[in-house]
Design a protein around this motif. Structure first.
Motif, PDB file in Angstrom:
ATOM      1  N   ARG A 138       1.031   2.332 -10.971  1.00 39.87           N
ATOM      2  CA  ARG A 138       2.040   1.267 -10.854  1.00 39.87           C
ATOM      3  C   ARG A 138       3.456   1.804 -10.896  1.00 39.87           C
ATOM      4  O   ARG A 138       4.354   1.224 -10.305  1.00 39.87           O
ATOM      5  CB  ARG A 138       1.829   0.225 -11.947  1.00 39.87           C
ATOM      6  N   ARG A 192     -12.167 -13.392  -6.773  1.00 40.26           N
ATOM      7  CA  ARG A 192     -11.488 -12.447  -5.868  1.00 40.26           C
ATOM      8  C   ARG A 192     -12.382 -12.022  -4.714  1.00 40.26           C
ATOM      9  O   ARG A 192     -11.924 -11.351  -3.799  1.00 40.26           O
ATOM     10  CB  ARG A 192     -11.033 -11.219  -6.651  1.00 40.26           C
ATOM     11  N   GLU A 251      -6.048   2.306  -6.540  1.00 43.25           N
ATOM     12  CA  GLU A 251      -6.425   1.109  -7.297  1.00 43.25           C
ATOM     13  C   GLU A 251      -6.084  -0.099  -6.429  1.00 43.25           C
ATOM     14  O   GLU A 251      -5.034  -0.140  -5.798  1.00 43.25           O
ATOM     15  CB  GLU A 251      -5.637   1.062  -8.604  1.00 43.25           C
ATOM     16  N   ASP A 263      -4.563  -3.432  -5.658  1.00 45.70           N
ATOM     17  CA  ASP A 263      -3.427  -4.146  -6.244  1.00 45.70           C
ATOM     18  C   ASP A 263      -3.674  -5.648  -6.107  1.00 45.70           C
ATOM     19  O   ASP A 263      -3.176  -6.298  -5.196  1.00 45.70           O
ATOM     20  CB  ASP A 263      -2.136  -3.724  -5.543  1.00 45.70           C
ATOM     21  N   TRP A 264      -4.469  -6.189  -7.032  1.00 45.03           N
ATOM     22  CA  TRP A 264      -4.843  -7.596  -6.959  1.00 45.03           C
ATOM     23  C   TRP A 264      -3.628  -8.504  -7.095  1.00 45.03           C
ATOM     24  O   TRP A 264      -3.617  -9.610  -6.550  1.00 45.03           O
ATOM     25  CB  TRP A 264      -5.865  -7.942  -8.035  1.00 45.03           C
ATOM     26  N   ASP A 265      -2.591  -8.049  -7.816  1.00 46.94           N
ATOM     27  CA  ASP A 265      -1.393  -8.876  -7.995  1.00 46.94           C
ATOM     28  C   ASP A 265      -0.667  -9.108  -6.677  1.00 46.94           C
ATOM     29  O   ASP A 265      -0.015 -10.136  -6.489  1.00 46.94           O
ATOM     30  CB  ASP A 265      -0.441  -8.233  -9.001  1.00 46.94           C
ATOM     31  N   SER A 266      -0.747  -8.152  -5.753  1.00 45.01           N
ATOM     32  CA  SER A 266      -0.061  -8.283  -4.463  1.00 45.01           C
ATOM     33  C   SER A 266      -0.925  -8.967  -3.405  1.00 45.01           C
ATOM     34  O   SER A 266      -0.436  -9.281  -2.332  1.00 45.01           O
ATOM     35  CB  SER A 266       0.338  -6.903  -3.936  1.00 45.01           C
TER      36      SER A 266
END
Length: 179
Positions: A76, A128, A149, A151-154
């Motif tokens: 991150r 998801r 990784e 990036d589930w937030d994006s």
């Protein structure tokens, strides 16, 4: 950094000691009785063994959590955004915390990232799962080590389309037509 590592190790160790209370009970009983009762000689060594096993398991789980958190923090802060094309995903028929473990095959590419393919077993929550069907996921990548990784937030939200329902593009027009 010290508090982060303690924060990773302490919860699993305390949890295992609490749930693995059998070892400490045997340990205390073995010390309290001290061989006075016939047939109680096994309490102390069994208590020591179970307690040590609990501590070793707790430290190993904590170390795994710490490494995972460290990797995520590094990606991150220093990772580069890229895209992952979902080549395939297959169920493993294993569920961890009631979430499916999937075998993913991805092709990762981006502006500063040379394309490469990876295969991974990853736990993906049920809500998801629809993102895998889009075929394209945002990822964070370290181009040098090729660590990555998702990036589930994006990742954008999935809008469900019900059969017979108007599409999202039609809804604003319907709203304006009735005004």
């Amino acid at each position: 950094m010290l508090f982060r590592s303690i924060g990773s190790f302490l919860p699993p160790v305390l949890f295992l000691l609490l749930c693995g209370v059998v070892g400490p009970i045997f340990l205390v009983m073995g010390l309290a009785i001290g061989g006075e009762e016939p047939g109680s000689g096994w309490l102390l060594p069994t208590g020591i063994g179970i307690t040590v096993l609990d501590l070793v398991i707790g430290v190993l789980v904590g170390r795994g959590r710490y490494r995972s958190a460290k990797k995520l923090y590094r990606l991150r802060s220093n990772g580069r955004p890229a895209r992952a094309q979902v080549l395939s995903f297959d169920p493993t028929n294993v569920r961890i915390n009631d979430q499916p473990l999937l075998k993913l095959r991805l092709r990762i590419h981006g502006d500063d990232v040379a394309p490469f393919e990876v295969e991974s077993r990853t736990v993906i929550s049920d809500f998801r799962m629809p993102l895998l069907y889009t075929g394209d996921l945002p990822v964070l990548v370290d181009p040098e080590s090729r660590e990555w990784e998702i990036d589930w937030d994006s990742a954008g939200p999935i809008t469900p389309v019900l059969p017979g329902a108007p599409s999202a593009a039609v809804l604003p027009q319907i709203g304006r037509a009735h005004v």
